[in-house]
Design an enzyme around this catalytic site. Structure first.
Site, short mmCIF file in Angstrom:
data_model
loop_
_atom_site.label_atom_id
_atom_site.label_comp_id
_atom_site.label_asym_id
_atom_site.label_seq_id
_atom_site.Cartn_x
_atom_site.Cartn_y
_atom_site.Cartn_z
N GLU A 63 4.49 46.54 -82.17
CA GLU A 63 4.19 46.85 -83.47
C GLU A 63 4.83 48.05 -84.01
O GLU A 63 5.45 48.20 -85.27
CB GLU A 63 2.67 47.21 -83.83
CG GLU A 63 1.68 45.72 -83.76
CD GLU A 63 1.68 45.00 -82.59
OE1 GLU A 63 1.80 45.59 -81.55
OE2 GLU A 63 1.37 43.85 -82.59
N HIS B 178 -9.79 41.63 -84.90
CA HIS B 178 -9.13 40.46 -85.35
C HIS B 178 -9.71 39.69 -86.87
O HIS B 178 -9.45 38.83 -87.35
CB HIS B 178 -8.95 39.18 -84.77
CG HIS B 178 -8.34 39.34 -83.34
ND1 HIS B 178 -8.75 40.06 -82.22
CD2 HIS B 178 -6.87 38.99 -83.09
CE1 HIS B 178 -7.66 39.87 -81.23
NE2 HIS B 178 -6.64 39.17 -81.65
N GLU C 238 6.25 39.72 -84.95
CA GLU C 238 6.00 38.68 -83.83
C GLU C 238 5.52 37.36 -84.29
O GLU C 238 4.57 37.10 -85.19
CB GLU C 238 4.54 39.15 -83.08
CG GLU C 238 4.88 40.77 -82.43
CD GLU C 238 3.80 41.37 -81.98
OE1 GLU C 238 2.70 41.07 -81.74
OE2 GLU C 238 3.91 42.68 -82.11
N LEU D 74 6.63 42.14 -78.67
CA LEU D 74 5.17 42.54 -78.77
C LEU D 74 5.32 44.09 -79.13
O LEU D 74 4.87 44.79 -78.07
CB LEU D 74 4.38 42.11 -77.89
CG LEU D 74 2.85 41.78 -78.18
CD1 LEU D 74 2.26 41.01 -77.14
CD2 LEU D 74 2.19 42.95 -78.59
N ASP E 75 -5.22 43.87 -88.53
CA ASP E 75 -5.76 44.85 -87.55
C ASP E 75 -4.76 45.70 -86.75
O ASP E 75 -4.84 46.72 -86.19
CB ASP E 75 -6.59 44.31 -86.64
CG ASP E 75 -7.74 43.37 -87.30
OD1 ASP E 75 -9.06 43.55 -87.44
OD2 ASP E 75 -7.35 42.13 -88.04
N PHE F 215 -2.14 39.78 -87.48
CA PHE F 215 -3.39 40.28 -88.10
C PHE F 215 -3.21 41.70 -88.49
O PHE F 215 -2.64 42.51 -87.74
CB PHE F 215 -4.53 40.33 -86.76
CG PHE F 215 -4.76 39.02 -86.30
CD1 PHE F 215 -6.29 38.47 -86.77
CD2 PHE F 215 -4.12 38.29 -85.40
CE1 PHE F 215 -6.54 37.27 -86.28
CE2 PHE F 215 -4.76 37.19 -84.86
CZ PHE F 215 -5.69 36.45 -85.52
C1 LIG Z 1 -0.96 44.57 -80.59
C2 LIG Z 1 -1.09 43.26 -80.75
N1 LIG Z 1 -0.32 42.23 -80.98
C3 LIG Z 1 -0.12 41.21 -81.08
C4 LIG Z 1 -1.42 40.39 -80.74
C5 LIG Z 1 -1.29 38.85 -80.73
N2 LIG Z 1 -1.25 38.28 -79.48
C6 LIG Z 1 -2.38 38.06 -78.55
S1 LIG Z 1 -1.84 37.63 -77.08
C7 LIG Z 1 -0.16 37.51 -77.64
C8 LIG Z 1 0.75 37.43 -76.42
C9 LIG Z 1 0.54 38.17 -75.28
O1 LIG Z 1 1.40 37.92 -74.38
P1 LIG Z 1 1.77 38.38 -72.79
O2 LIG Z 1 1.42 39.90 -72.73
O3 LIG Z 1 2.64 37.80 -72.25
O4 LIG Z 1 0.30 37.41 -72.01
P2 LIG Z 1 0.12 35.81 -72.29
O5 LIG Z 1 -0.83 35.67 -73.32
O6 LIG Z 1 1.30 35.18 -72.25
O7 LIG Z 1 -0.58 35.61 -70.95
C10 LIG Z 1 -0.11 37.98 -78.87
C11 LIG Z 1 1.15 38.11 -79.36
C12 LIG Z 1 -2.34 41.19 -80.10
N3 LIG Z 1 -3.61 40.57 -79.91
N4 LIG Z 1 -2.51 42.35 -80.27
#
Ligand SMILES: Cc1ncc(C[n+]2csc(CCOP(=O)(O)OP(=O)(O)O)c2C)c(N)n1
Ligand SMILES: Cc1ncc(C[n+]2csc(CCOP(=O)(O)OP(=O)(O)O)c2C)c(N)n1
Ligand SMILES: [Mg+2]
Ligand SMILES: [Mg+2]
Lengths: 325, 321, 321, 325
Positions: free
Chosen positions: B58, B127, B29, B56, B83, B81
């Protein structure tokens, strides 16, 4: 691809090979020769055989676990001997006797498998990515059951395949049960193929007892994938005759599976149906049928003999197997 | 020698190895942007087919890497991360780790599993982890935990040439830390611990960010207690011999690692020392690790994670005994 | 006393506690049938709303239990093989374990996470693990590993009354083993180790199936080496005091557990002993655990997993020193 | 439910509360007062506010992470003070200052959340199960982003909800990006709502800038769920104004987000649109607008003051928090 006599007889032979080998392993298990567990594939052989008999050697295959892959991997070119030897825990087994039940045969595009249901999806997406990067027109067949379709890994993998147009055909062997769980209590629609809609890919339902129907549906999807048009989902309606695994109760939730259900499906046995068809069409004579039966039994006998006579692995190899040098 | 930040050393290693071997690609990602700048800019040079932004998901990041590795590629699965590897645990711990072995060695799975570890950003327990012990516990995964720029580069280059799955954990708090990085080509072999500072009274075995803490504490104690700081650099393979040699010299041991204490890295190293050098020990080994609590967020983080003070206290405790 | 098999003792505990507390329900794949017979028959008595067969979806088995626990229920999430917990690792290790703590204690998550562990069935590395160390490593999860029918029942009843997430691992090879189970109501508190056999020369600390092996070996050695067998019964909470007392008596320790050796249970227990009773140790602690390899299938399984012979050799080794 | 003047003004006020609180946290972060990270929700407030302003107190809510839930949890009854205090790391915070950013408020059906995207789905399924078992007509709102919809956990949870008819409304805040990933490169269809088809549940697309449209769609789905007819999926098309998290680059893949795109969306600001509508309909006067602005600013000021003046948690509580006694 329109099938000629040769191809039709090959299909028939493959059905029989899968069935007889499966029967032999069940027997061997009862005799204490099989060192691990076994999930018989009797009743659903038309799915694997219809899907895998005309693949390219370099296509990648993740077989479904019924028959521990028999109906899929034999048509793909894998050795019955090696399959049986693995189940007998021998060094000549597909995985050198280290797994006990996983099929692996890289030369035929079979890279092995996992023991958790649903783990086939992400790794198959990876093979799809590899195939796409190779750019040689290879496809991936990822095969799974109705229960497997409940795993979230399917969603992640189908989505990646769709958005990247990976050359993957997702093949669902829907035999109405996942262990003791009827699919009607595990999924809210009639057809698992309906999941395809959300990923913008074709979702096709076929009669899984009809080897030709399976072959045709899979061939179309394979062509599509080879041509770069992306993945498809094919659901084959079928059934398993035996209980979930050898020795387990034959039940739905906590009650016996309905005898009428089993009987009704046995009337539509894929081998019987196809044999009748071939006899009627004059592709096979009864003499052919007997000859093929003999040939297949000879192969099965030979495979069992091979397995029994093969040595167990030397345990000193184990530490060396941990890493590739 | 040239000094560059840790994360730039990582970035350089990727660039050099990707230029050298066109089977290497990075998948994960937001890798084109590079959340921690480890992969930033590589897409410009190598294109989006070799620096692949995924949905997104994993499980398919891990699965795509695992699958493609069998097709002749050498993927880097970036979990952002570390995690988040828990979202693909089956793929990593039950598949990637075991695949080669359980199939009788008939398939190869060269993969780098790449993740950012560590606390210090106060962003809570999902995190901030250092999930080293679970990786080290899992047979079939190599494990690299570089503590400085030079090691980060040399070890990543080695990881990208290893025909096995290698977990590579780089620490949040080290990202900007400059360090000596030689010009030109070099690699650092796995399984060779580095004595970061020689000493004779107490051996401190430290990993990743804890190495920097240990060095600072060692400096602080100069003239009072002579501290030897040993950095294993890779936990698997693990260079117990260099450690035993140090223990035979000092007889007193502190082990510092940021993962949770219980069933963690520190206890395992201690046990291996006990197995190989019991008679050299003049005092019970002290371990410095995260408290047996989830990593709290906000101001509470510091009360869960180990720091220089804990290392200092442990050194003083073993030195006294 | 009445003797019933281990798995029947478990089944009884479920039935009694479900009758006592209508907030308890069991959720998982094939729990109505009961793959290992632990839950067999309960659906007849308590109905399908309290013994719930789910789709093949580990993340929602874990998530459904976690969610429902906050709504006032006390779910049992059955993962069939404990190995399958890896398919819900985020839900178990990053959510269930941390939820109460990280939300400042404002929500309660009483859950039993139930899984079958252990080798002996030769079914390969994803149906044979004893994933104790990863659970014990994770703060927030209690961990129960009963070695006999009586403990299995009493501890499960306690688990079903605990307001926290409790991981309950029951062993494949113990299922049919008969053991003393008192008639009528009883519970066994967490964190109280049981001295299964007294002795004075060597302390063997063993878990789960290894306890039975240890007892057999102790018997074999009778007259030669007097072996004390201590079963912690719960790893979290962990009764280090009873163990230290035994170590102070014998000075020689073997620890036997079926999980992988590296970063495993055995090293952690050893380290805790070193921390609390270093001066009582007359020999380095010996650990008996699975080799640092995936658990091979077929005939190769036995070369990876620990057995009575390994316990015997370890006892003899420490006794000699 | 047809909304009267009181309800409309409440919606407007909630929009403003979410916006102003969010702006204040962004500012506080820049001033070093926020101890953790922050993901601003500016631009998409109509989703949370439209969805959550008329829920029952005992309905369960998993807020989306934008604004760390502000637009969802404030209308649900949670305290702005406690939200702000958590972000300032104070003992009076929603999670007692232990989390730094999670919203939790069990009295308003907000049971907290996780840091991994996609982890909301399984736990929400569990709340749905709890609600169904309670049999008191409660519903669950599970809110997530476009990127979150790629996680396999969504598949497992939607499937369970559908097959068990759990009272859950799945609400997708599709702001076109997941961190730096455009949804068009992460999902093969135009509408994420199309996923609903595979689970036999309604899938609805609404204008996420129109608080009334969101409210109406969600209300219909909530009614359906309360009546035992099972789950629905609602996709709200929206946008975020700021970068993914404070301090991160404002990019798509590795290039800046198009300025025209941002400008176009800002023209459809949910507060502006709704204010214009209410002014035009005579529901609000400009005097009302000014008064509400002042009231909201007063609440925000007070919340910040409260947070700043609150003590940090006593670290000695940490070990005691591990287990419930
Ligand atoms: C399992 C996991 N993968 C990646 C992340 C990092 N991350 C946090 S928010 C995000 C994007 C989320 O996108 P979306 O669901 O469209 O929500 P938005 O932030 O656009 O409102 C990512 C990749 C995470 N927190 N957890
Ligand atoms: C992750 C995981 N969960 C559960 C199991 C146990 N299990 C093995 S096969 C099976 C049923 C699979 O059903 P389906 O996909 O329909 O295939 P079938 O066996 O019916 O051919 C189950 C539950 C497993 N191996 N892995
Ligand atoms: Mg099935
Ligand atoms: Mg988004």
């Amino acid at each position: 691809m329109k099938l000629g006599k040769k191809e039709l007889i090959m299909l028939y032979t493959n059905l029989l090979r899968a069935r007889r080998a499966d029967e032999r392993i069940v027997k061997a298990l009862q005799e204490g020769k099989v060192v691990s567990f076994y999930h018989s594939g009797q009743g659903s052989e038309a799915v694997g055989v219809g899907a895998c008999s005309f693949l390219r050697n370099d296509d990648y295959l993740y077989p479904h676990h019924r028959g521990h892959g028999l109906a899929y991997i034999l048509p793909k070119g894998a050795s019955m001997k090696a399959h049986m030897a693995e189940h007998f825990g021998r060094a000549t087994g597909m995985a050198g006797g280290v797994a006990g039940f996983h099929g692996v045969d890289p030369e035929h595009g079979i890279f092995g498998g996992g023991g958790t249901i649903g783990s086939q999806f992400p790794v198959s997406a990876g093979w799809g990515l590899g195939a796409k990067k190779n750019n040689r027109g290879q496809v991936v067949l990822c095969c799974f059951g109705d229960g497997s379709s409940n795993r979230g890994t399917l969603h992640e993998a189908m989505n990646l395949a769709a958005v990247w147009k990976l050359p993957i055909v997702w093949i669902c062997e829907n035999n109405l049960y996942a262990q003791f769980m009827p699919i009607k209590d595990a999924y809210p629609r009639e057809d698992i193929a309906d999941l395809a809609h959300g990923y913008n890919m074709p979702g096709v339902v076929v009669d899984g007892q009809d080897v030709i129907a399976v072959h045709e549906a899979v061939s179309a999807a394979v062509e599509r994938a080879r041509n770069g048009a992306g993945p498809s989902l094919i659901e084959c309606k079928t059934y398993r005759y035996r209980s979930h695994s050898e020795g387990s109760a034959d039940i739905a939730h906590a009650e016996p599976r309905p005898a009428e259900e089993i009987e009704a499906w046995k009337k539509r046995d894929p081998i019987k149906l196809f044999q009748e068809h071939l006899l009627k069409e004059g592709i096979l004579t009864t003499a052919d049928v007997e000859r093929i039966e003999k040939e297949v039994m000879a192969e099965v006998d030979e495979a069992e003999k091979f397995a029994l006579e093969s040595p167990r692995p030397d345990p000193s190899i184990l530490p060396k197997l941990l890493y590739q040098e | 020698m040239r000094q560059i930040p840790y994360v730039m050393a990582i970035n350089e290693a990727f660039a050099e190895e990707m230029a050298r071997n066109d089977k290497i690609f990075i998948i994960g990602e937001d890798v084109q942007a590079g959340t921690f700048r480890a992969t930033t800019g590589l897409v410009k040079r190598f294109g989006p087919d070799r620096v692949m932004d995924t949905p997104l998901s994993e499980t398919v990041v891990a699965g795509a890497a695992l699958g493609a590795s069998m097709c002749g590629y050498h993927p880097v699965a970036d979990f952002m991360f570390a995690d988040f590897m828990w979202c693909a645990a089956d793929e990593i711990f039950l598949k990637t780790a075991k695949w080669h072995f359980i199939h009788g060695g008939k398939v190869q799975v060269p993969i780098v599993l790449f993740g950012n570890i560590g606390g210090g950003a106060r962003v809570g327990p999902e995190h901030s982890q250092c999930p080293e012990s679970v990786v080290w516990h899992t047979p079939g995964l190599k494990l690299v935990v570089p503590s400085c720029a030079g090691d980060a580069k040399g070890l990543l280059k080695t990881a990208l040439r290893d025909p096995n799955p290698v977990v590579y954990f780089y620490h949040k708090r080290l990202l900007g830390l400059p360090g000596d990085v030689p010009d030109g080509e070099y690699t650092i072999p796995f399984g060779v611990a580095d004595v970061k500072k020689e000493g004779k009274d107490v051996t401190v075995i430290a990993t990743s960010y804890m190495v920097q803490h240990a060095l600072a504490v060692a400096k602080e104690l100069e003239g009072k207690i002579s501290v030897e700081v040993v950095d294993p650099r890779t936990l698997e393979p693990f260079d117990i011999d260099t450690i035993v040699k140090s223990v035979q010299k000092t007889g007193r041991v502190v082990i510092a690692d940021e993962d949770t204490k219980r069933c963690g890295v520190t206890g395992e190293i201690a046990m291996q020392i006990m197995e190989k050098a019991f008679d050299s020990l003049d005092a019970p080994i002290q371990r410095v690790a995260a408290a047996n609590l989830p990593i709290a967020g906000g101001y509470m983080e510091q009360y869960v994670l180990p720091g220089p003070k804990d290392i200092l206290a442990a050194i003083e405790a073993v030195a006294k005994k």
